[in-house]
Write a protein that holds these residues in place. Structure first.
Motif, PDB file in Angstrom:
ATOM      1  N   ASN A 181      50.917  81.417  29.916  1.00 47.86           N
ATOM      2  CA  ASN A 181      51.433  82.765  30.236  1.00 47.86           C
ATOM      3  C   ASN A 181      52.661  83.148  29.424  1.00 47.86           C
ATOM      4  OD1 ASN A 181      49.841  81.922  32.690  1.00 47.86           O
ATOM      5  ND2 ASN A 181      50.370  84.024  33.232  1.00 47.86           N
ATOM      6  N   HIS A 204      47.727  95.093  40.675  1.00 49.33           N
ATOM      7  CA  HIS A 204      48.283  95.087  39.320  1.00 49.33           C
ATOM      8  C   HIS A 204      49.192  96.294  39.046  1.00 49.33           C
ATOM      9  CE1 HIS A 204      48.728  94.273  35.108  1.00 49.33           C
ATOM     10  NE2 HIS A 204      47.956  93.209  35.197  1.00 49.33           N
ATOM     11  N   ASP A 230      47.784  91.373  32.706  1.00 49.90           N
ATOM     12  CA  ASP A 230      46.382  91.136  32.340  1.00 49.90           C
ATOM     13  C   ASP A 230      45.595  92.437  32.220  1.00 49.90           C
ATOM     14  OD1 ASP A 230      47.127  88.529  32.505  1.00 49.90           O
ATOM     15  OD2 ASP A 230      45.776  87.965  34.130  1.00 49.90           O
ATOM     16  N   HIS A 262      41.856  95.068  37.248  1.00 46.71           N
ATOM     17  CA  HIS A 262      41.750  93.615  37.058  1.00 46.71           C
ATOM     18  C   HIS A 262      41.997  92.943  38.403  1.00 46.71           C
ATOM     19  CE1 HIS A 262      42.501  89.581  35.545  1.00 46.71           C
ATOM     20  NE2 HIS A 262      43.698  89.612  36.108  1.00 46.71           N
ATOM     21  N   HIS A 291      50.455  84.043  37.567  1.00 48.92           N
ATOM     22  CA  HIS A 291      51.580  84.962  37.346  1.00 48.92           C
ATOM     23  C   HIS A 291      52.686  84.795  38.386  1.00 48.92           C
ATOM     24  CE1 HIS A 291      49.487  87.281  34.182  1.00 48.92           C
ATOM     25  NE2 HIS A 291      48.460  86.685  34.762  1.00 48.92           N
ATOM     26  N   HIS A 338      48.870  87.075  28.316  1.00 38.97           N
ATOM     27  CA  HIS A 338      48.252  85.927  27.633  1.00 38.97           C
ATOM     28  C   HIS A 338      47.828  86.324  26.220  1.00 38.97           C
ATOM     29  CE1 HIS A 338      47.384  84.186  31.714  1.00 38.97           C
ATOM     30  NE2 HIS A 338      47.097  85.435  32.020  1.00 38.97           N
ATOM     31  N   GLU A 359      46.519  78.471  30.809  1.00 40.03           N
ATOM     32  CA  GLU A 359      46.755  79.919  30.922  1.00 40.03           C
ATOM     33  C   GLU A 359      47.811  80.385  29.923  1.00 40.03           C
ATOM     34  OE1 GLU A 359      45.055  81.919  32.707  1.00 40.03           O
ATOM     35  OE2 GLU A 359      44.416  81.015  34.587  1.00 40.03           O
TER      36      GLU A 359
END
Ligand code: ZN
Ligand code: ZN
Length: 347
Positions: free
Chosen positions: A91, A205, A220, A201, A147, A258, A89
């Motif tokens: 991050n 969020h 994201d 998403h 996350h 990302h 990932e």
């Protein structure tokens, strides 16, 4: 390290004051208001994105990597990147330091502190205030595990507050009364961070707009990668909401969670630990303003744009499943037809 000496309050630095102050700060730091875009915005503090992010490796075992890269964007803003070898990932996490408290946006994809020394790294970056580390608020762009997997590393730290990860908890913490409308504000002391609901998403969020640097931390919701759509209507409305919010504000960069594209705009294979020749991290206002239109022309499955890809993984999965079932039915039909013909010939 202490960059905040100049901003310290000189009077009353007792521990009692510190504790009371922290309590008050956590109590009043979040406030809701109907924000108008009429005030004159101060010039953002400039920062540097001149960094070569850890690109991982085709064979991570053969080429050991530092798990966490720290880049100072400016004195009070840090970008942390988890190595693609530590987690595919890879991050990006962000540490914003005010004069009263600090904000960590996301805790990344790795829980084990032996594999990912996140909390200790953050602690080292935090300046002192009144002979103690600055209080830290840990918030998330959304509840996906990549996350927030690092959250437990902060559990035993004093003066650390972690925003809940469920939608009710997020709404209550930031005091949203009309989610996903309205903007919440975090006061870090001389530095305000606006919290903008951006479901689509994921229902939880949010994006963070930092008054000091003019950066939108977009998780994201918007990044040089696959924008995975769970709810297209909510996503488009979030895009319109952020465009509108930033219309009058000095936006410098959009920094997401990302990098999943290379410099030519092609996506890395899903799950890859190797990101050669990565796309730059930062996106610009044009990428944001193009987002609502990208949703209007979205075919429901997949569409490529210069700096991101729109994709609905559920729709794609269903389409593949339907195609697979259709192919299976066709094969069964063909085999039965063949057998019938043979039987017919023999007869
Ligand atoms: Zn996500
Ligand atoms: Zn993510």
């Amino acid at each position: 390290m202490n960059w905040l000496n100049g901003k310290r309050q000189t009077a009353n630095t007792s521990l009692l004051y510190f504790c009371a102050h922290w309590k008050v700060a956590t109590g009043i730091a979040v406030s809701m208001s109907l924000l108008t875009g009429t005030s004159a915005w101060s010039q953002p503090v400039p920062g540097s994105l001149d960094a070569h992010w850890n690109e991982g490796a085709s064979d991570c075992k053969a080429t050991p990597q530092a798990p966490l890269q720290v880049h100072a964007y400016e004195l009070q803003t840090f970008i942390l990147r988890q190595s693609p070898c530590a987690s595919f990932e890879a991050n990006f996490l962000y540490l914003l330091i005010g004069s009263d408290k600090a904000l960590l946006i996301d805790t990344g994809a790795v829980t084990d502190p032996k594999e990912m020394p996140l909390a200790n790294t953050i602690l080292e970056l935090l300046p002192d205030k009144d002979h103690k580390k600055l209080p830290l608020l840990v918030a998330h762009t959304h509840r996906h595990m990549d996350h927030r997997a690092g959250d437990p590393q902060f559990a035993s730290f004093p003066a650390v507050q972690i925003v809940p990860i469920d939608l009710e908890g997020v709404r209550a913490f930031f005091r949203f009364t009309n989610w996903p409308n309205g903007i919440a504000h975090l006061d870090l002391g001389g530095r305000t961070v606006d919290v903008i609901p951006t479901p689509g998403h994921n229902p939880t969020h949010v994006a963070f707009f930092d008054s000091r640097t003019g950066v939108l931390f977009s998780g994201d919701f918007l990044m040089p990668g696959r924008l995975l759509i769970e709810d297209a209507v909510a996503y488009r409305e979030s895009a319109l909401r952020v465009v509108d919010f930033l219309k009058t504000r000095p936006l410098t960069h959009i920094l997401g969670g990302h990098i999943e594209l290379n410099a030519a705009g092609h996506a890395y294979r899903f799950g890859s630990h190797y990101h050669p020749n990565e796309h730059r991290l930062e996106l610009a206002r044009e990428d944001l303003t193009a987002l609502p239109a990208a949703f209007e022309s979205f075919n429901g499955f997949y569409s490529r744009h210069p700096n991101y890809i729109l994709t609905n993984p559920i729709h794609n999965f269903l389409a593949i499943a339907i195609i697979a079932v259709a192919v299976l039915i066709f094969i069964v039909w063909g085999v039965r037809r063949l057998l019938r013909r043979r039987r017919h010939r023999r007869g």
